[in-house]
Design an enzyme around this catalytic site. Structure first.
Site, PDB file in Angstrom:
ATOM      1  N   ARG A   1      26.148   4.648 -19.719  1.00 49.00           N
ATOM      2  CA  ARG A   1      27.524   4.709 -19.240  1.00 49.00           C
ATOM      3  C   ARG A   1      28.426   3.688 -19.930  1.00 49.00           C
ATOM      4  O   ARG A   1      27.960   2.662 -20.415  1.00 49.00           O
ATOM      5  CB  ARG A   1      27.555   4.476 -17.718  1.00 49.00           C
ATOM      6  CG  ARG A   1      26.957   5.604 -16.923  1.00 49.00           C
ATOM      7  CD  ARG A   1      26.868   5.262 -15.454  1.00 49.00           C
ATOM      8  NE  ARG A   1      25.887   4.208 -15.194  1.00 49.00           N
ATOM      9  CZ  ARG A   1      25.584   3.757 -13.982  1.00 49.00           C
ATOM     10  NH1 ARG A   1      26.191   4.275 -12.916  1.00 49.00           N
ATOM     11  NH2 ARG A   1      24.680   2.809 -13.824  1.00 49.00           N
TER      12      ARG A   1
ATOM     13  N   ASP B   1      20.556   3.436 -19.327  1.00 52.80           N
ATOM     14  CA  ASP B   1      21.937   3.544 -18.849  1.00 52.80           C
ATOM     15  C   ASP B   1      22.856   3.706 -20.054  1.00 52.80           C
ATOM     16  O   ASP B   1      22.992   2.796 -20.865  1.00 52.80           O
ATOM     17  CB  ASP B   1      22.331   2.304 -18.041  1.00 52.80           C
ATOM     18  CG  ASP B   1      23.602   2.508 -17.215  1.00 52.80           C
ATOM     19  OD1 ASP B   1      24.374   3.430 -17.540  1.00 52.80           O
ATOM     20  OD2 ASP B   1      23.801   1.751 -16.254  1.00 52.80           O
TER      21      ASP B   1
END
Length: 375
Positions: A309, A307
């Site tokens: 983000r 991830d």
């Protein structure tokens, strides 16, 4: 204007109000890598030209390959796949063969091409003190590539001469703690939605990146109490084309419907496709999943974390709209933590369980088992 390099190796200074600052130079560096231009990266003693393997053209690749000490930097996980030693820990610096061409470069950099080009190597990995470019410069170059949503594979060549005119120049120290991209609202407008005729879209931009984030406001949520909110990362395949490979589309529509039922809410639609790795790399990950790797393994083989983000963008949007507390629609505890770290209080986590299909059952199980999502 940019001053010459001084005795410390750092000579970047703003000498005019029109000079770009650090954040603007980093944004330009990422943009240049995406169009196939090299950037100049320096530390206290050395500097190197860095060119993204994914966008390198034949002339520029040949020019850097011909410099003594030139190399290819890749992440440790990609190195393991190629049976190359990552002597630098989190990355490997590979010697460029004299006859290396763009086909060799692309095949080495892109795991999605492994079945099409199964015979590669053997690769010569460099140890500390070997090669013309240090691990620190290589690490900074890979960080720039990931920020540009390119494959983390960079051609680097030591550079002692004057830098070519017009190239962006950044230092390792500057990249260690890059400035936070500041969002500002550009415009808002009423948009009647299927779930609520009282819909309003707020468009946010940062001058330092290409992304456009959207806050979808349902009804007229009061600012003096926690608002029902959803952090939703853009998913072209699921949200628009109805892919059943993920649960993104059903989650998007279920979140909006829940807000409509309650009469108010805010959905933050973040321009962070593929968990922050971009659409092209997401498709590369899908190709790897077709070869039998799960979603986390596919991201790792590409050289990314599972991830990538940055949910601080969502926190900035909420604050700009006047919200300080949320009831967060999510199955991901990491979103709760990141909101609170960014100064937004999460008074309740509201589960959002929709969209399971035979095609995405393994993907959802992987999110629970490997990414910390709640069942």
């Amino acid at each position: 204007m940019v001053s010459k390099i001084g005795p410390t190796g750092y000579g970047i200074a703003m000498t005019h109000p029109l000079d770009p600052d650090l954040a603007e130079r980093l944004a330009r560096a990422r943009a240049d890598l995406r169009i196939g231009l090299p950037v100049l990266i320096e530390d206290q003693t050395d500097r190197a030209l860095a060119l993204a393997a994914e966008t390198a053209g034949p002339a520029r690749f040949a020019a850097l390959r011909g410099v003594a000490g030139a190399l290819l930097a890749i992440g440790a996980r990609r190195a393991a796949t190629l049976k190359a030693r990552a002597y630098d820990g989190d990355l490997a610096r590979l010697r460029l063969p004299p006859d290396a061409d763009l086909a060799w470069l692309r095949a080495t950099a892109d795991p999605a091409r492994d079945l099409a080009a199964p015979l590669k190597g053997p690769y010569v990995a460099l140890r500390d003190g070997e090669g013309g470019v240090s691990a620190g410069l290589a690490r900074a170059a890979l960080r720039l590539a990931k920020g540009a949503r390119l494959l983390p594979a960079m051609v680097l060549a030591p550079w002692k001469a004057e830098e070519p005119a017009g190239l962006v120049r950044v230092s390792v120290a500057e990249m260690a703690a890059p400035p936070l991209s500041r969002l500002s609202e550009v415009v808002s407008a009423r948009v009647p939605l299927a779930v609520s005729r009282a819909g309003r879209l707020h468009v946010f931009r940062s001058p330092l990146e290409d992304a456009e984030h959207v806050a979808v406001e349902i009804g007229a949520p009061p600012r003096d109490r926690p608002v029902l909110a959803r952090l939703h990362s853009a998913c072209l395949t699921g949200d628009i084309f109805g892919s059943v490979k993920c649960d993104c589309g059903p989650q998007l529509h279920a979140a909006l419907a829940r807000m409509a039922e309650e009469g108010a809410g805010v959905l933050l639609y973040l321009d962070q496709e593929g968990r922050g790795i971009g659409l092209a790399n997401k498709m590369r990950a899908y190709s790897l999943q077709d070869q039998g790797f799960d979603t986390v393994e596919a991201n790792h083989r590409l050289g990314f974390e599972d991830d990538e983000r940055d949910f601080r963008a969502g926190a900035q949007m909420l604050a700009a709209l006047g919200f300080s507390a949320v009831r967060l629609l999510t199955n991901n505890p990491a979103k709760v933590r990141r909101m609170e770290e960014a100064g937004i209080a999460v008074t309740e986590r509201v589960p959002l369980r929709v969209g399971e299909t035979p095609e995405n059952a393994a993907y959802l199980a992987t999110k629970i088992a490997r990414s910390g999502h709640l069942p």
